[in-house]
Design a protein around this motif. Sequence first.
Motif, short mmCIF file in Angstrom:
data_model
loop_
_atom_site.label_atom_id
_atom_site.label_comp_id
_atom_site.label_asym_id
_atom_site.label_seq_id
_atom_site.Cartn_x
_atom_site.Cartn_y
_atom_site.Cartn_z
N ALA A 96 0.82 -1.20 0.00
CA ALA A 96 0.00 0.00 0.00
C ALA A 96 0.87 1.26 0.00
O ALA A 96 0.58 2.22 -0.72
CB ALA A 96 -0.92 0.00 1.21
N ALA A 99 2.19 1.93 -3.35
CA ALA A 99 1.19 2.28 -4.36
C ALA A 99 0.85 3.77 -4.39
O ALA A 99 0.25 4.24 -5.36
CB ALA A 99 -0.08 1.47 -4.11
N TRP A 100 1.21 4.51 -3.35
CA TRP A 100 0.87 5.94 -3.32
C TRP A 100 1.88 6.74 -4.16
O TRP A 100 3.08 6.64 -3.93
CB TRP A 100 0.86 6.45 -1.89
CG TRP A 100 0.57 7.93 -1.79
CD1 TRP A 100 1.47 8.92 -1.54
CD2 TRP A 100 -0.69 8.57 -1.95
NE1 TRP A 100 0.84 10.15 -1.53
CE2 TRP A 100 -0.50 9.96 -1.79
CE3 TRP A 100 -1.98 8.09 -2.23
CZ2 TRP A 100 -1.53 10.87 -1.89
CZ3 TRP A 100 -3.01 9.01 -2.33
CH2 TRP A 100 -2.80 10.38 -2.16
N THR A 206 -4.38 -1.48 0.60
CA THR A 206 -4.22 -1.17 -0.83
C THR A 206 -5.50 -0.56 -1.38
O THR A 206 -5.46 0.36 -2.21
CB THR A 206 -3.82 -2.43 -1.63
OG1 THR A 206 -4.68 -3.51 -1.29
CG2 THR A 206 -2.38 -2.82 -1.33
N GLU A 207 -6.65 -1.06 -0.93
CA GLU A 207 -7.92 -0.45 -1.33
C GLU A 207 -8.02 0.97 -0.78
O GLU A 207 -8.52 1.87 -1.45
CB GLU A 207 -9.09 -1.30 -0.83
CG GLU A 207 -10.46 -0.74 -1.22
CD GLU A 207 -11.62 -1.47 -0.54
OE1 GLU A 207 -12.78 -1.05 -0.79
OE2 GLU A 207 -11.39 -2.43 0.21
N THR A 210 -6.15 3.27 -3.01
CA THR A 210 -6.93 3.51 -4.24
C THR A 210 -8.01 4.56 -4.00
O THR A 210 -8.20 5.48 -4.80
CB THR A 210 -7.57 2.20 -4.74
OG1 THR A 210 -6.54 1.27 -5.06
CG2 THR A 210 -8.42 2.45 -5.97
N GLN A 213 -6.51 8.05 -3.57
CA GLN A 213 -6.11 8.69 -4.83
C GLN A 213 -7.30 9.36 -5.52
O GLN A 213 -7.12 10.28 -6.33
CB GLN A 213 -5.49 7.66 -5.76
CG GLN A 213 -4.14 7.15 -5.29
CD GLN A 213 -3.51 6.18 -6.29
OE1 GLN A 213 -3.26 6.52 -7.43
NE2 GLN A 213 -3.24 4.97 -5.82
#
Length: 215
Positions: A96, A99-100, A206-207, A210, A213
């Motif tokens: 996570a 992912a940012w 991770t959700e 998302t 974002q």
Amino acid sequence: MTAARRHLVWDWNGTLLDDLDLVVRATNVAFASAGGPAVTADEHRVRFRRPIADYYAEMLGQAIDDEAFGRLDRVFHEAYRAGLTSCALAADATAAIAAWPGSQSLLSMWFHDELVPTVHTYGLTPHFTRVDGLRAAIGGGPKAEWLEKHLAELGLDGRHVVLIGDSLDDADAALSVGARCVLYTGGLSDPARLRTSGHPVADTLTEAVTLAQAC
């Protein structure tokens, strides 16, 4: 991620760090020291709130003044420290964080002098532009004022920020500075309470990234 939300603030306990079981165990040690009942993980998730003294008063059935809270807080943290090596990061914490696409920092209500080396132990320090914990001998209060200070040190306007945390206190703190908040159900709060808050809610980190974002 919109142009306005370019910085992500992570919560630590119950969010990046999977410490629910340890928190419940340490809470029960504190309650037992005052002759109180044991609390289950589900009960804790439903009833826990800040100021923590109010939660303790409800569960112990007695008024908790500053002296009593200080004593319970010390007992809690002694038990928490003793079990900390048993805690792992949330299963997808590192994914996570990776992912940012913008900058990231960490703000915890755990003691700063203990937080910083612990975050380093998990190998996360290089990912954050700043790591802040509680700079006080006794905590238990809301996160809002500490988030304001954290963003001031970073030179950030809250309107450019999204916070990922596991409690309604995280959401209240974000709102207090004009930031957005995504709430994570895998931590210290009852998921049903989070889902009725009106904030975006995620079952994985991770959700949550998302959703952040899209804020």
